[in-house]
Design a protein around this motif. Structure first.
Motif, PDB file in Angstrom:
ATOM      1  N   ASP A  70     -13.077  61.648  51.919  1.00  0.00           N
ATOM      2  CA  ASP A  70     -12.023  60.980  52.673  1.00  0.00           C
ATOM      3  C   ASP A  70     -11.173  60.047  51.820  1.00  0.00           C
ATOM      4  OD1 ASP A  70     -12.652  62.138  55.166  1.00  0.00           O
ATOM      5  OD2 ASP A  70     -14.244  60.676  55.508  1.00  0.00           O
ATOM      6  N   GLN A  87      -2.899  59.859  57.198  1.00  0.00           N
ATOM      7  CA  GLN A  87      -3.510  60.752  58.182  1.00  0.00           C
ATOM      8  C   GLN A  87      -4.917  60.289  58.548  1.00  0.00           C
ATOM      9  OE1 GLN A  87      -3.277  64.737  56.606  1.00  0.00           O
ATOM     10  NE2 GLN A  87      -1.039  64.793  56.681  1.00  0.00           N
ATOM     11  N   SER A  90      -4.601  57.333  60.842  1.00  0.00           N
ATOM     12  CA  SER A  90      -4.087  57.729  62.157  1.00  0.00           C
ATOM     13  C   SER A  90      -5.170  58.352  63.021  1.00  0.00           C
ATOM     14  CB  SER A  90      -2.916  58.700  61.983  1.00  0.00           C
ATOM     15  OG  SER A  90      -1.827  58.087  61.316  1.00  0.00           O
ATOM     16  N   ARG A  91      -5.958  59.268  62.467  1.00  0.00           N
ATOM     17  CA  ARG A  91      -6.988  59.928  63.273  1.00  0.00           C
ATOM     18  C   ARG A  91      -8.210  59.040  63.495  1.00  0.00           C
ATOM     19  NH1 ARG A  91      -7.369  63.088  58.395  1.00  0.00           N
ATOM     20  NH2 ARG A  91      -9.370  62.787  57.297  1.00  0.00           N
ATOM     21  N   SER A  92      -8.295  57.936  62.739  1.00  0.00           N
ATOM     22  CA  SER A  92      -9.408  56.995  62.903  1.00  0.00           C
ATOM     23  C   SER A  92      -9.060  55.865  63.851  1.00  0.00           C
ATOM     24  CB  SER A  92      -9.819  56.426  61.543  1.00  0.00           C
ATOM     25  OG  SER A  92     -10.226  57.449  60.660  1.00  0.00           O
ATOM     26  N   GLY A  93      -7.894  55.927  64.460  1.00  0.00           N
ATOM     27  CA  GLY A  93      -7.508  54.893  65.415  1.00  0.00           C
ATOM     28  C   GLY A  93      -7.120  53.581  64.778  1.00  0.00           C
ATOM     29  N   ARG A 151      -8.442  56.598  69.717  1.00  0.00           N
ATOM     30  CA  ARG A 151      -7.086  56.930  70.137  1.00  0.00           C
ATOM     31  C   ARG A 151      -6.215  56.983  68.894  1.00  0.00           C
ATOM     32  NH1 ARG A 151      -4.419  53.424  74.803  1.00  0.00           N
ATOM     33  NH2 ARG A 151      -6.079  54.544  75.926  1.00  0.00           N
ATOM     34  N   ALA A 152      -5.642  58.134  68.629  1.00  0.00           N
ATOM     35  CA  ALA A 152      -4.863  58.328  67.410  1.00  0.00           C
ATOM     36  C   ALA A 152      -3.661  57.392  67.356  1.00  0.00           C
ATOM     37  CB  ALA A 152      -4.403  59.774  67.306  1.00  0.00           C
ATOM     38  N   THR A 153      -3.308  57.000  66.144  1.00  0.00           N
ATOM     39  CA  THR A 153      -2.149  56.150  65.910  1.00  0.00           C
ATOM     40  C   THR A 153      -1.150  56.904  65.034  1.00  0.00           C
ATOM     41  OG1 THR A 153      -3.036  55.167  63.889  1.00  0.00           O
ATOM     42  CG2 THR A 153      -3.638  54.116  65.981  1.00  0.00           C
ATOM     43  N   GLU A 154      -0.071  56.254  64.708  1.00  0.00           N
ATOM     44  CA  GLU A 154       0.902  56.803  63.758  1.00  0.00           C
ATOM     45  C   GLU A 154       1.032  55.809  62.617  1.00  0.00           C
ATOM     46  OE1 GLU A 154       4.561  57.875  65.620  1.00  0.00           O
ATOM     47  OE2 GLU A 154       3.609  59.297  67.004  1.00  0.00           O
TER      48      GLU A 154
END
Length: 306
Positions: A70, A87, A90-93, A151-154
């Motif tokens: 990672d 990325q 983002s996928r780690s909230g 909850r994914a972020t940007e």
């Protein structure tokens, strides 16, 4: 009026995340983490050396970052790219304003390395749980195996700090060109002297043994308290490093074998003492294999520790 508003805002933000360590807000206690396990503004991240540790039990709501996949580039020897880091966040909230708390095994070796990567990519608020996973377990605090709901972020990297990283050329500038700087080798005395290339049980990844000429040897574990793995006080650290001439008066480069143990020392020098310090993650596996660079080998060994 504006000054009072600013002070009030700062006080509000401080209360909102409880009280961090009095020594540095980059280092938080297990008590602090316990109080913030369910805080939606805090994301806890485990970065451990040994595989499978997280899966056997972890802190509530903690996500797992595997250091070898990672946080590194999958093709070349490098840290994770900016795009892949975004990325991963983002996928780690993790949002840009999330308080990230890292912890791991082995006294936070790779958790500190993770903190260094976070700093390189300019994350505003990243901290270490003092004492790491071992202290949490020793205190009998709760662990669980359930994966957190994320909850994914940007996430977007807004600035980078490449000056926190040293390259081979930077080390040679100090060694050969007389550039102002200090070198700290945080490996064991046996590695530093050239009696061995790597710690017992670890694969030898360098062809030569020894250390960078002029480097001072302060093993990483001298920075922690033996009883619980927490960092020593700022006064104790300052005195210890000053004893070998590392007093913050000149830029410092730290290194080890692959850059993870030196990240622990980098954190102490950078975030507890406030020194100008870079981590050389190429470390001895690069320097000890490089052609045409000088080494110092008190043990008298030349090739592969023989």
């Amino acid at each position: 009026m504006m000054r009072y508003a600013t002070v009030a805002l700062a006080a509000f933000l401080t209360i909102g995340l409880s009280n961090a360590s009095a020594e540095t807000d980059r280092l938080v206690s297990t008590d602090w983490v316990m109080e913030n396990l369910n805080n939606p503004d805090v994301r806890i991240v485990e970065v451990s050396v040994d595989p499978g540790v997280y899966e056997r039990g972890h802190l509530r709501n903690a996500v797992n970052f595997r250091w070898h996949s990672d946080l590194v580039d999958p093709v070349k020897r490098d840290i994770v790219s900016q795009e892949d880091f975004e990325q991963l966040m983002s996928r780690s909230g993790i949002a840009n304003d999330t308080t990230v708390v890292l912890y791991g095994d082995h006294n936070n070796w790779f958790a500190a390395w993770g903190a260094w990567v976070f700093d390189i990519y300019g994350h505003a608020d990243v901290r270490l749980m003092d004492g790491g996973r071992a202290k949490w377990e020793r205190e009998g605090r709760p662990m669980e195996v359930r994966q957190p709901d994320l909850r994914a972020t940007e996430y977007t990297v807004e600035q980078t700090n490449p000056q926190l990283r040293a390259r081979l050329a930077d080390v040679l500038a100090v060694v050969e060109d007389g550039e102002d700087g200090a070198l700290v080798d945080i490996r064991s005395p046996e590695e530093y002297s050239g009696r061995v290339i790597a710690p017992a049980g670890i694969q030898e990844l360098a062809i030569r043994a020894g250390h960078v000429p002029g480097a001072k040897n302060v093993p990483w574990d001298h920075a922690v308290n033996k009883e619980d793995g927490t960092f020593k006080s700022a006064d104790e650290l300052r005195e210890m490093y000053a004893a070998v001439g590392i007093d913050g008066s000149k830029p410092v480069i730290v290194y080890c074998r692959i850059g993870e143990r030196s990240s622990h020392t980098w954190f102490a020098l950078k975030h507890i003492l406030g020194y100008d310090v870079r981590n050389y993650d190429g470390s001895w596996t690069e320097y000890g294999n490089a052609v045409g660079v000088p080494i110092d080998n008190p043990a008298g060994t030349i090739w592969t520790g023989k």
